[in-house]
Design a protein around this motif. Structure first.
Motif, PDB file in Angstrom:
ATOM      1  N   ALA A  86       1.102  -1.449   0.044  1.00 47.61           N
ATOM      2  CA  ALA A  86       0.212  -0.239  -0.196  1.00 47.61           C
ATOM      3  C   ALA A  86       0.923   1.571  -0.196  1.00 47.61           C
ATOM      4  O   ALA A  86       1.864   1.217   0.480  1.00 47.61           O
ATOM      5  CB  ALA A  86      -0.498  -0.392   1.267  1.00 47.61           C
ATOM      6  N   LEU A 119      -8.498   9.412  -4.335  1.00 47.61           N
ATOM      7  CA  LEU A 119      -8.413   7.831  -4.268  1.00 47.61           C
ATOM      8  C   LEU A 119      -7.474   7.361  -3.109  1.00 47.61           C
ATOM      9  O   LEU A 119      -7.297   6.860  -2.888  1.00 47.61           O
ATOM     10  CB  LEU A 119      -7.178   7.998  -5.591  1.00 47.61           C
ATOM     11  CG  LEU A 119      -7.805   7.874  -6.528  1.00 47.61           C
ATOM     12  CD1 LEU A 119      -6.422   8.725  -7.274  1.00 47.61           C
ATOM     13  CD2 LEU A 119      -8.104   7.099  -7.690  1.00 47.61           C
ATOM     14  N   VAL A 169      -8.823   3.761  -2.075  1.00 47.58           N
ATOM     15  CA  VAL A 169      -8.190   3.161  -3.059  1.00 47.58           C
ATOM     16  C   VAL A 169      -6.418   2.503  -2.686  1.00 47.58           C
ATOM     17  O   VAL A 169      -6.485   1.190  -2.910  1.00 47.58           O
ATOM     18  CB  VAL A 169      -8.310   2.993  -4.336  1.00 47.58           C
ATOM     19  CG1 VAL A 169      -8.917   2.354  -5.261  1.00 47.58           C
ATOM     20  CG2 VAL A 169     -10.226   3.740  -4.739  1.00 47.58           C
ATOM     21  N   PHE A 170      -6.224   3.037  -2.771  1.00 44.73           N
ATOM     22  CA  PHE A 170      -4.476   2.943  -2.599  1.00 44.73           C
ATOM     23  C   PHE A 170      -4.451   2.656  -1.739  1.00 44.73           C
ATOM     24  O   PHE A 170      -2.822   2.647  -1.095  1.00 44.73           O
ATOM     25  CB  PHE A 170      -3.895   4.089  -3.837  1.00 44.73           C
ATOM     26  CG  PHE A 170      -3.771   4.140  -5.830  1.00 44.73           C
ATOM     27  CD1 PHE A 170      -3.392   3.461  -5.726  1.00 44.73           C
ATOM     28  CD2 PHE A 170      -5.091   4.748  -5.535  1.00 44.73           C
ATOM     29  CE1 PHE A 170      -4.022   2.223  -7.041  1.00 44.73           C
ATOM     30  CE2 PHE A 170      -5.603   4.421  -7.524  1.00 44.73           C
ATOM     31  CZ  PHE A 170      -4.353   3.458  -7.779  1.00 44.73           C
ATOM     32  N   ARG A 180      -5.147   0.360  -0.275  1.00 46.35           N
ATOM     33  CA  ARG A 180      -5.178  -1.406  -0.028  1.00 46.35           C
ATOM     34  C   ARG A 180      -4.184  -1.723  -1.172  1.00 46.35           C
ATOM     35  O   ARG A 180      -3.903  -1.499  -2.283  1.00 46.35           O
ATOM     36  CB  ARG A 180      -6.608  -1.762  -0.471  1.00 46.35           C
ATOM     37  CG  ARG A 180      -8.048  -1.484  -0.110  1.00 46.35           C
ATOM     38  CD  ARG A 180      -8.982  -2.524   0.080  1.00 46.35           C
ATOM     39  NE  ARG A 180      -9.435  -1.854  -1.291  1.00 46.35           N
ATOM     40  CZ  ARG A 180     -10.515  -1.138  -1.457  1.00 46.35           C
ATOM     41  NH1 ARG A 180     -11.039  -0.383  -0.831  1.00 46.35           N
ATOM     42  NH2 ARG A 180     -10.614  -0.478  -2.642  1.00 46.35           N
ATOM     43  N   ARG A 235      -4.081  -4.033  -2.911  1.00 42.96           N
ATOM     44  CA  ARG A 235      -4.371  -4.875  -4.460  1.00 42.96           C
ATOM     45  C   ARG A 235      -4.714  -4.076  -5.352  1.00 42.96           C
ATOM     46  O   ARG A 235      -4.473  -3.984  -6.002  1.00 42.96           O
ATOM     47  CB  ARG A 235      -6.009  -5.234  -3.850  1.00 42.96           C
ATOM     48  CG  ARG A 235      -6.864  -6.505  -4.910  1.00 42.96           C
ATOM     49  CD  ARG A 235      -6.282  -7.489  -5.416  1.00 42.96           C
ATOM     50  NE  ARG A 235      -6.435  -8.423  -4.345  1.00 42.96           N
ATOM     51  CZ  ARG A 235      -5.761  -9.926  -4.878  1.00 42.96           C
ATOM     52  NH1 ARG A 235      -5.164  -9.893  -5.637  1.00 42.96           N
ATOM     53  NH2 ARG A 235      -5.359 -10.132  -3.586  1.00 42.96           N
ATOM     54  N   SER A 236      -4.544  -2.943  -4.768  1.00 44.80           N
ATOM     55  CA  SER A 236      -4.969  -1.566  -6.077  1.00 44.80           C
ATOM     56  C   SER A 236      -3.824  -1.711  -7.359  1.00 44.80           C
ATOM     57  O   SER A 236      -4.039  -1.434  -7.798  1.00 44.80           O
ATOM     58  CB  SER A 236      -5.825  -0.231  -5.539  1.00 44.80           C
ATOM     59  OG  SER A 236      -6.762  -0.349  -4.926  1.00 44.80           O
ATOM     60  N   TRP A 237      -2.809  -1.345  -5.357  1.00 41.52           N
ATOM     61  CA  TRP A 237      -1.499  -1.035  -6.757  1.00 41.52           C
ATOM     62  C   TRP A 237      -1.018  -2.764  -7.439  1.00 41.52           C
ATOM     63  O   TRP A 237      -0.585  -2.718  -8.888  1.00 41.52           O
ATOM     64  CB  TRP A 237      -0.566  -1.197  -5.484  1.00 41.52           C
ATOM     65  CG  TRP A 237      -0.709  -0.056  -4.932  1.00 41.52           C
ATOM     66  CD1 TRP A 237      -0.656   0.864  -4.144  1.00 41.52           C
ATOM     67  CD2 TRP A 237      -0.102   1.765  -5.922  1.00 41.52           C
ATOM     68  NE1 TRP A 237      -0.312   2.517  -3.989  1.00 41.52           N
ATOM     69  CE2 TRP A 237      -0.235   2.601  -4.853  1.00 41.52           C
ATOM     70  CE3 TRP A 237       0.324   1.685  -7.026  1.00 41.52           C
ATOM     71  CZ2 TRP A 237      -0.064   4.070  -5.560  1.00 41.52           C
ATOM     72  CZ3 TRP A 237       0.457   2.475  -7.332  1.00 41.52           C
ATOM     73  CH2 TRP A 237      -0.130   3.654  -6.630  1.00 41.52           C
ATOM     74  N   VAL A 283      -3.070  -4.498  -9.523  1.00 40.93           N
ATOM     75  CA  VAL A 283      -3.846  -4.933  -9.827  1.00 40.93           C
ATOM     76  C   VAL A 283      -3.172  -3.243 -11.526  1.00 40.93           C
ATOM     77  O   VAL A 283      -3.122  -4.205 -11.637  1.00 40.93           O
ATOM     78  CB  VAL A 283      -5.511  -4.239 -10.106  1.00 40.93           C
ATOM     79  CG1 VAL A 283      -6.420  -2.912 -11.112  1.00 40.93           C
ATOM     80  CG2 VAL A 283      -6.101  -5.505  -9.273  1.00 40.93           C
ATOM     81  N   LEU A 284      -2.791  -2.396 -10.730  1.00 34.44           N
ATOM     82  CA  LEU A 284      -2.291  -1.394 -11.247  1.00 34.44           C
ATOM     83  C   LEU A 284      -0.987  -1.864 -12.089  1.00 34.44           C
ATOM     84  O   LEU A 284      -0.724  -1.243 -13.461  1.00 34.44           O
ATOM     85  CB  LEU A 284      -1.798  -0.100 -10.975  1.00 34.44           C
ATOM     86  CG  LEU A 284      -1.483   1.266 -11.769  1.00 34.44           C
ATOM     87  CD1 LEU A 284      -1.829   1.720 -12.252  1.00 34.44           C
ATOM     88  CD2 LEU A 284      -1.326   2.370 -10.029  1.00 34.44           C
TER      89      LEU A 284
END
Length: 199
Positions: free
Chosen positions: A96, A169, A172-173, A175, A177-179, A181-182
């Motif tokens: 994160a 954001l 979202v960021f 977490r 998991r968001s990074w 996916v990115l």
């Protein structure tokens, strides 16, 4: 001219959109909403200068030595594919990104910090002047400028979106998991672009 511009846009986004000191700083300033416009403008204008310098310099070199196009194509393809693989591997251990709530307090400090993150970062020269400049040369005398314009637009879009959209954001960021996916999206774009240079 749409193809070189679109390729430049996608390549620029792929190289710019990554967790790094500059992006973390822009994100942090965006979250605390301090001097966001100044920070975004410095980042985008600096990238534009470096990208166009790379396009102009490599273009002049290509005119004198046409065989460099082949070398640039292979070097660009190898770099992009390995960049994509490295990013995909990084997605296996997502982290994160946390922002310092304080941000930078004064305008002078914000300007100097942004300039330092931009111009003292060796990767910015590799990504903009060397990498994007070399890749632009594979699109011909006129196409390279469209490629450079696309890459410059990518920088403007990214920094504007990151800086001004950061406040939305944050959840979202926070977490990992968001990074993840990115990173996987960036990896797919880089590998695809790298392989397309070889075809």
């Amino acid at each position: 001219m749409l193809s070189p511009a679109l390729t430049g846009l996608l390549t620029g986004l792929g190289l710019i959109v990554a967790i790094g000191a500059q992006n973390a700083f822009v994100l942090r300033q965006g979250i605390v909403r301090r001097y966001v416009g100044v920070v975004v403008t410095i980042c985008a204008l600096s990238d534009a200068v470096l990208i166009l310098a790379g396009v102009a310099g490599v273009g002049a070199l290509i005119t004198a030595h046409p065989t460099i196009v082949t070398v640039a194509r292979w070097a660009g393809a190898i770099y992009l594919v390995q960049f994509g693989i490295r990013t995909a591997l990084a997605a296996r251990h997502p982290q994160a990104l946390t922002a310092d709530e304080r941000g930078v307090g004064s305008l002078r400090a914000a300007v100097l910090t942004t300039l330092a993150f931009t111009w003292l970062n060796p990767h910015v020269y590799l990504d903009t002047v060397v990498m994007l400049g070399s890749l632009s040369a594979t699109h011909g005398a006129q196409g390279r400028w469209w490629f450079g314009l696309g890459a410059t637009c990518a920088s403007i879009l990214w920094f504007t979106g990151l800086g001004h959209g950061a406040r939305w954001l944050r959840p979202v960021f926070a977490r990992p998991r968001s990074w993840q996916v990115l990173d996987l999206v960036i990896a797919a774009v880089m590998i695809t672009l790298g392989l397309s240079l070889l075809l």
